[in-house]
Design a protein around this motif. Structure first.
Motif, mmCIF file in Angstrom:
data_model
loop_
_atom_site.group_PDB
_atom_site.id
_atom_site.type_symbol
_atom_site.label_atom_id
_atom_site.label_comp_id
_atom_site.label_asym_id
_atom_site.label_seq_id
_atom_site.Cartn_x
_atom_site.Cartn_y
_atom_site.Cartn_z
ATOM 1 N N PHE A 219 52.576 44.017 34.907
ATOM 2 C CA PHE A 219 53.885 44.674 34.865
ATOM 3 C C PHE A 219 53.759 46.100 34.331
ATOM 4 N N LEU A 220 53.000 46.267 33.250
ATOM 5 C CA LEU A 220 52.822 47.604 32.658
ATOM 6 C C LEU A 220 52.178 48.568 33.652
ATOM 7 N N TYR A 221 51.134 48.081 34.343
ATOM 8 C CA TYR A 221 50.459 48.946 35.313
ATOM 9 C C TYR A 221 51.395 49.324 36.454
ATOM 10 N N LYS A 222 52.135 48.345 36.962
ATOM 11 C CA LYS A 222 53.041 48.615 38.085
ATOM 12 C C LYS A 222 54.123 49.620 37.691
ATOM 13 N N THR A 223 54.488 49.615 36.395
ATOM 14 C CA THR A 223 55.567 50.487 35.915
ATOM 15 C C THR A 223 55.044 51.878 35.534
ATOM 16 N N THR A 224 53.901 51.900 34.824
ATOM 17 C CA THR A 224 53.400 53.181 34.279
ATOM 18 C C THR A 224 52.309 53.821 35.132
ATOM 19 N N GLN A 225 51.660 53.018 36.002
ATOM 20 C CA GLN A 225 50.511 53.461 36.800
ATOM 21 C C GLN A 225 49.358 53.941 35.911
ATOM 22 N N SER A 226 49.315 53.411 34.686
ATOM 23 C CA SER A 226 48.270 53.792 33.741
ATOM 24 C C SER A 226 46.949 53.115 34.112
ATOM 25 N N GLU A 227 45.863 53.877 34.121
ATOM 26 C CA GLU A 227 44.535 53.328 34.423
ATOM 27 C C GLU A 227 44.104 52.325 33.352
ATOM 28 N N ARG A 228 44.482 52.585 32.105
ATOM 29 C CA ARG A 228 44.143 51.668 31.009
ATOM 30 C C ARG A 228 44.803 50.304 31.231
ATOM 31 N N ASP A 229 46.072 50.309 31.617
ATOM 32 C CA ASP A 229 46.787 49.053 31.868
ATOM 33 C C ASP A 229 46.239 48.351 33.106
ATOM 34 N N ARG A 230 45.840 49.143 34.120
ATOM 35 C CA ARG A 230 45.260 48.545 35.325
ATOM 36 C C ARG A 230 43.968 47.802 34.990
ATOM 37 N N ARG A 231 43.127 48.438 34.189
ATOM 38 C CA ARG A 231 41.846 47.810 33.827
ATOM 39 C C ARG A 231 42.059 46.524 33.019
ATOM 40 N N LYS A 232 43.027 46.567 32.127
ATOM 41 C CA LYS A 232 43.322 45.356 31.332
ATOM 42 C C LYS A 232 43.851 44.245 32.228
ATOM 43 N N ALA A 233 44.719 44.621 33.183
ATOM 44 C CA ALA A 233 45.249 43.638 34.123
ATOM 45 C C ALA A 233 44.119 43.015 34.940
ATOM 46 N N VAL A 234 43.181 43.853 35.392
ATOM 47 C CA VAL A 234 42.027 43.360 36.160
ATOM 48 C C VAL A 234 41.200 42.390 35.316
ATOM 49 N N THR A 235 40.947 42.760 34.059
ATOM 50 C CA THR A 235 40.151 41.912 33.154
ATOM 51 C C THR A 235 40.775 40.533 32.988
ATOM 52 N N PHE A 236 42.069 40.511 32.714
ATOM 53 C CA PHE A 236 42.744 39.230 32.464
ATOM 54 C C PHE A 236 42.915 38.404 33.738
ATOM 55 N N TYR A 237 43.177 39.070 34.859
ATOM 56 C CA TYR A 237 43.313 38.310 36.108
ATOM 57 C C TYR A 237 41.970 37.764 36.590
ATOM 58 N N LYS A 238 40.892 38.460 36.291
ATOM 59 C CA LYS A 238 39.562 37.937 36.630
ATOM 60 C C LYS A 238 39.274 36.663 35.823
#
Length: 441
Positions: A395-414
């Motif tokens: 949700f954070l990545y989709k809202t902010t487009q932050s690379e940091r949030d994207r990487r965290k989302a990738v880590t947890f979804y993996k």
């Protein structure tokens, strides 16, 4: 009677009914008449002709009462209540069962008491009152062990497995299912073998072992078809649909869920109709067909609300709020999400409470993202579920487009996908990893 029993045991249901009807005309024994009526009712119940089964059990109960067969009357009422539970007539069923329990205690009939408590456990499970179901199942298990009654032990273990699976999400539920399965096979209880195989499949489905779950569902379905067990076919179809949906086989899942709904309607099984609507709604939500998802969620919610089944009601209400959020119907989202929280608190569904709180944060984020981020920090401290944390960072990545949030989302979804290789997680991972490559180029 033996010819009818043989036909029944050979799964020739219509032939066995014909034998029993003929035999009933010539029988002079009241107890034999009751046994014939019960056997006939059991076949009607198995093949989904519940109104006929209920009518015959009622006739049998009147005979048992007239001739003073009190223990037999309790047994007949237990079978009658099984149909009432399936039809969603819980008040009538609990009234009969509580009365039977009182008679059992007056007669010092421990076996009857154990069987009645096992039925009460089944009733509470269907109502979504899982702690009460667990308590009654434990009581019936103690009686079964005291009497060394394998038939009662079998039903008690099945009820315990279901209750532990919901209440604790622990391997203890699986242990009870496997123990019960061993006894069911030993006793030759084919229908119960099929039910237990299906329950084991559900356990593996929840664990994310989808292909393994399918094997159990297929075995369960084969038995249900062999017996002509319409409700078993209905449940197996729904279970297969959930597995196919998780594996991304959506056409198969849609066929499974439509079959589940069709049979549930034919049976008049209100709970299963609601569950089938819910299954279809979740599938359409996954496919992002929000209007169809809305249509089926409204139908499932209406049923679960009428049944006061808060466990599934809150889940469906939250999902509907998510549908409205994606349709940008924010006022509807707020209204439905508020109902989801109220219902989730009644059901003690911490997972739905967490998701509903996150939905409130999504709404706040539409106008004030800084405030939303502060609320998210509180949620991360309060709830630790892997799927919940993954959804927060997505949700954070989709809202902010932050690379940091994207990487965290990738880590947890993996991590989540390794644990449960669900198509939904795979789809999200592919989306956010693809966007990461674009950022690097």
């Amino acid at each position: 009677m033996k010819a009818g029993d043989y036909a029944r045991d050979s799964f020739k249901n219509e032939e066995s009914i014909n034998y029993y009807i003929k035999l009933l005309k010539y029988s002079n024994s009241n107890m034999e008449k009751i046994k014939i009526l019960n056997n006939t009712a059991m076949i009607y119940e198995l093949t989904g002709q519940w109104d006929k089964a209920e009518e015959i059990y009622s006739i049998s109960a009147k005979l048992a009462k007239r001739f003073g067969y009190k223990k037999k009357l309790i047994s007949i009422k237990g079978n009658l209540c099984k149909i009432l539970i399936n039809k969603g007539q819980y008040r009538k069923a609990i009234r009969i069962l509580n009365n039977s329990l009182k008679i059992c205690k007056d007669l010092n009939d421990l076996k009857g008491e154990g069987n009645t408590k096992s039925r009460i456990s089944s009733l509470y499970y269907r109502k979504g009152q899982y702690k009460k179901a667990l308590f009654s199942a434990k009581e019936s298990l103690l009686i079964a062990k005291k009497l060394d009654d394998k038939y009662l032990l079998s039903s008690s273990l099945g009820n315990l497995g279901l209750a532990y699976w919901i209440c604790e999400k622990s391997d203890k539920g699986l242990e009870y299912f496997k123990e019960g399965l061993k006894i069911d096979k030993e006793l030759g209880k084919d229908r119960d073998v099929g039910i237990t195989l299906g329950n084991i499949g559900i356990f593996y489905l929840e664990e994310g072992k989808y292909k393994k779950s399918v094997k159990y569902f297929e075995k369960s379905l084969v038995i249900a078809k062999k017996l002509g067990d319409l409700r078993g076919i209905c449940e197996s179809s729904g279970n297969m649909g959930e597995a196919n949906s998780s594996l991304g086989k959506f056409d198969n899942a849609l066929w499974n869920f439509k079959k589940e709904l069709s049979i549930a309607k034919e049976l008049g099984d209100i709970f299963m109709v609601g569950y089938a609507y819910s299954d279809l709604a979740r599938l359409y939500l996954l496919l992002k067909n929000y209007r169809k998802a809305e249509y089926y969620y409204k139908k499932s919610i209406k049923i679960f609300r009428k049944m006061s089944h808060n466990y599934y009601l809150c889940e469906n209400l939250y999902d509907l709020s998510y549908v409205y959020y994606n349709l940008n119907m924010i006022n509807r989202t707020k209204y439905i999400n508020k109902q989801a929280i109220i219902s989730a608190k009644k059901a003690d569904r911490l997972d739905i409470i967490a998701l509903s709180k996150l939905m409130n944060v999504r709404i706040v984020g539409l106008s004030d993202m800084k405030k939303a981020e502060k609320q998210i920090l509180k949620l991360l401290k309060e709830y630790k579920g892997l799927d919940f944390i993954a959804e927060i960072y997505y949700f954070l990545y989709k809202t902010t487009q932050s690379e940091r949030d994207r990487r965290k989302a990738v880590t947890f979804y993996k991590k989540l996908y390794r644990k449960k290789p669900n198509f939904k997680y795979k789809e999200i991972l592919e989306e956010i990893e693809k966007k990461g490559k674009r950022l690097k180029s």
